[in-house]
Write a protein that holds these residues in place. Structure first.
Motif, PDB file in Angstrom:
ATOM      1  N   ARG A 192       0.851  -1.176   0.000  1.00 27.03           N
ATOM      2  CA  ARG A 192       0.000   0.000   0.000  1.00 27.03           C
ATOM      3  C   ARG A 192       0.895   1.236   0.000  1.00 27.03           C
ATOM      4  O   ARG A 192       2.032   1.186   0.466  1.00 27.03           O
ATOM      5  CB  ARG A 192      -0.912  -0.009   1.224  1.00 27.03           C
ATOM      6  N   ARG A 194       0.804   3.805   1.813  1.00 28.19           N
ATOM      7  CA  ARG A 194       1.217   4.242   3.154  1.00 28.19           C
ATOM      8  C   ARG A 194       2.392   3.433   3.702  1.00 28.19           C
ATOM      9  O   ARG A 194       3.020   3.839   4.682  1.00 28.19           O
ATOM     10  CB  ARG A 194       0.039   4.199   4.117  1.00 28.19           C
ATOM     11  N   ASP A 195       2.713   2.299   3.067  1.00 25.96           N
ATOM     12  CA  ASP A 195       3.868   1.511   3.498  1.00 25.96           C
ATOM     13  C   ASP A 195       5.186   2.225   3.232  1.00 25.96           C
ATOM     14  O   ASP A 195       6.228   1.821   3.752  1.00 25.96           O
ATOM     15  CB  ASP A 195       3.880   0.151   2.792  1.00 25.96           C
ATOM     16  N   ARG A 197       5.570   5.626   3.605  1.00 28.18           N
ATOM     17  CA  ARG A 197       5.430   6.978   4.150  1.00 28.18           C
ATOM     18  C   ARG A 197       6.783   7.564   4.573  1.00 28.18           C
ATOM     19  O   ARG A 197       7.046   8.758   4.390  1.00 28.18           O
ATOM     20  CB  ARG A 197       4.471   6.955   5.347  1.00 28.18           C
ATOM     21  N   SER A 198       7.653   6.729   5.115  1.00 27.73           N
ATOM     22  CA  SER A 198       8.925   7.238   5.640  1.00 27.73           C
ATOM     23  C   SER A 198      10.078   7.133   4.646  1.00 27.73           C
ATOM     24  O   SER A 198      11.206   7.544   4.956  1.00 27.73           O
ATOM     25  CB  SER A 198       9.295   6.482   6.924  1.00 27.73           C
ATOM     26  N   PHE A 218      -0.669   9.534  -3.879  1.00 32.64           N
ATOM     27  CA  PHE A 218      -0.317  10.037  -2.548  1.00 32.64           C
ATOM     28  C   PHE A 218      -1.480  10.817  -1.929  1.00 32.64           C
ATOM     29  O   PHE A 218      -1.699  10.766  -0.717  1.00 32.64           O
ATOM     30  CB  PHE A 218       0.939  10.897  -2.613  1.00 32.64           C
ATOM     31  N   ALA A 221      -3.681   8.337  -0.442  1.00 35.07           N
ATOM     32  CA  ALA A 221      -3.120   7.769   0.790  1.00 35.07           C
ATOM     33  C   ALA A 221      -3.100   8.774   1.938  1.00 35.07           C
ATOM     34  O   ALA A 221      -2.877   8.394   3.094  1.00 35.07           O
ATOM     35  CB  ALA A 221      -1.704   7.259   0.525  1.00 35.07           C
ATOM     36  N   GLY A 222      -3.306  10.064   1.630  1.00 32.39           N
ATOM     37  CA  GLY A 222      -3.412  11.072   2.680  1.00 32.39           C
ATOM     38  C   GLY A 222      -2.119  11.687   3.134  1.00 32.39           C
ATOM     39  O   GLY A 222      -2.050  12.264   4.229  1.00 32.39           O
ATOM     40  N   PHE A 223      -1.045  11.626   2.349  1.00 30.58           N
ATOM     41  CA  PHE A 223       0.205  12.291   2.743  1.00 30.58           C
ATOM     42  C   PHE A 223       1.014  12.670   1.504  1.00 30.58           C
ATOM     43  O   PHE A 223       0.754  12.185   0.395  1.00 30.58           O
ATOM     44  CB  PHE A 223       1.045  11.385   3.658  1.00 30.58           C
ATOM     45  N   SER A 277      -4.211  -0.343  -5.047  1.00 26.35           N
ATOM     46  CA  SER A 277      -5.020   0.860  -5.276  1.00 26.35           C
ATOM     47  C   SER A 277      -5.610   0.801  -6.671  1.00 26.35           C
ATOM     48  O   SER A 277      -4.937   0.392  -7.623  1.00 26.35           O
ATOM     49  CB  SER A 277      -4.171   2.127  -5.136  1.00 26.35           C
TER      50      SER A 277
END
Length: 328
Positions: A192, A194-195, A197-198, A218, A221-223, A277
């Protein structure tokens, strides 16, 4: 083969000879005009009469005259030959017009396989066709199309149709998350957004079709990604990921997953992972300007290529998509 088709097969090679005989009314003159021996004309007459089932010509001194059956057939023979000549002229005309140049603007990712495959199919029929290429971001491709610098544009996403531009989708391909082969996610089958994110992200520059697609992923995914590098070339993006300098989202590259890596090559290598997605795909299409008859009309060369791409392109490219996507 039924009797009617067999009769036609026997008569078709004789039609030019019968038409010329109807005009000259003389066997010898017909033979000279067609460049064949007189005996050939005589034998052809016999075969034609046998195929029709009645005499077509009657000898009259040194010449010949048509029978009533031949006079009935002759207008149809001449019409058939005229129709065939019209078709032959059209084919020759189309072969001539594709000597002109076709200008195509396209995004970099289509230069390795998609566009060469389409051009190869076209050049197989029209070897004299010429092409002019311009590569760049999606926005610049569409700008060149709008200005008239390009006849056609190959982009993803597909250009929206409007008053001055028409477009059509050709195929859809998945987008993959590309990570270094030693990345913690490399062993996963799917991920996903969000995996990552960092993770530092290697992005295409603004104005590129892939950038708009990744931005949408993105947002979903919200970021916002932490962009480490921006590039104008997908090969460079893949190379940076291969060196462990970030992750990215790209169309399938054909060599991953499973690329061979070794210390001798700097331990370069990547793995492609499916993205969970509905937005993780891109639709590729062809766009062209709407033109009116007159000086700005679409040339026959451009029209023929455009029609081939629209009619046959999806099928031609289907195998390419499957092979680059791992058969999915």
């Amino acid at each position: 083969m039924d009797a009617d088709h067999k009769q036609l097969a026997q008569l078709l090679p004789l039609l030019p000879l019968l038409a010329e005989l109807g005009r000259t009314q003389h066997v010898t003159e017909t033979a000279e005009l067609l460049g064949v021996p007189q005996s050939t004309v005589s034998r052809a007459l016999s075969r034609a009469s046998a195929a029709v089932g009645t005499e077509l010509l009657i000898r009259d001194g040194r010449g010949v005259r048509l029978t009533s059956a031949a006079r009935t057939l002759l207008p149809f023979i001449e019409a058939a030959l005229a129709e065939f000549q019209a078709g032959l002229d059209l084919v020759r005309h189309e072969s001539d017009v594709v000597r002109g140049r076709i200008s195509i603007s396209f995004q970099h990712t289509f230069g390795e396989a998609t566009l060469p495959l389409l051009i190869s199919a076209f050049r197989g029929r029209h070897p004299e066709a010429g092409f002019t290429f311009s590569q760049g971001a999606r926005d610049s491709c569409l700008a060149e199309l709008a200005s008239g610098a390009a006849d056609l544009a190959l982009t993803a996403p597909v250009a929206p149709a409007g008053r001055t531009v028409s477009s059509a989708a050709l195929y859809r391909e998945p987008l993959r998350l590309v990570v270094h082969h030693a990345h913690p996610l490399a062993s996963r089958r799917s991920v996903r957004i969000r995996d990552i994110r960092s993770d530092p992200f290697v992005a295409m520059g603004s104005g590129y079709g892939l950038r708009s697609l990744t931005d949408a992923l993105f947002r979903e995914a919200g970021f916002r990604p932490r962009i480490a590098f921006e590039s104008q070339d997908s090969h460079t993006v893949r190379g940076l990921v291969s060196a462990g300098l970030g992750v990215s989202i790209l169309p399938p590259g054909g060599n991953g997953p499973g690329r061979e890596v070794s210390p001798e090559t700097g331990n370069l290598g990547w793995v492609e992972l499916a993205i969970e997605s509905d937005l993780a795909s891109r639709e590729i299409g062809l766009a062209w300007r709407v033109r009116k008859p007159g000086p700005d009309a679409e040339s026959d060369a451009v029209r023929l290529f455009r029609e081939m791409v629209l009619q046959e392109g999806p099928q031609l490219l289907a195998g390419l998509v499957r092979s680059r996507s791992g058969g999915v």
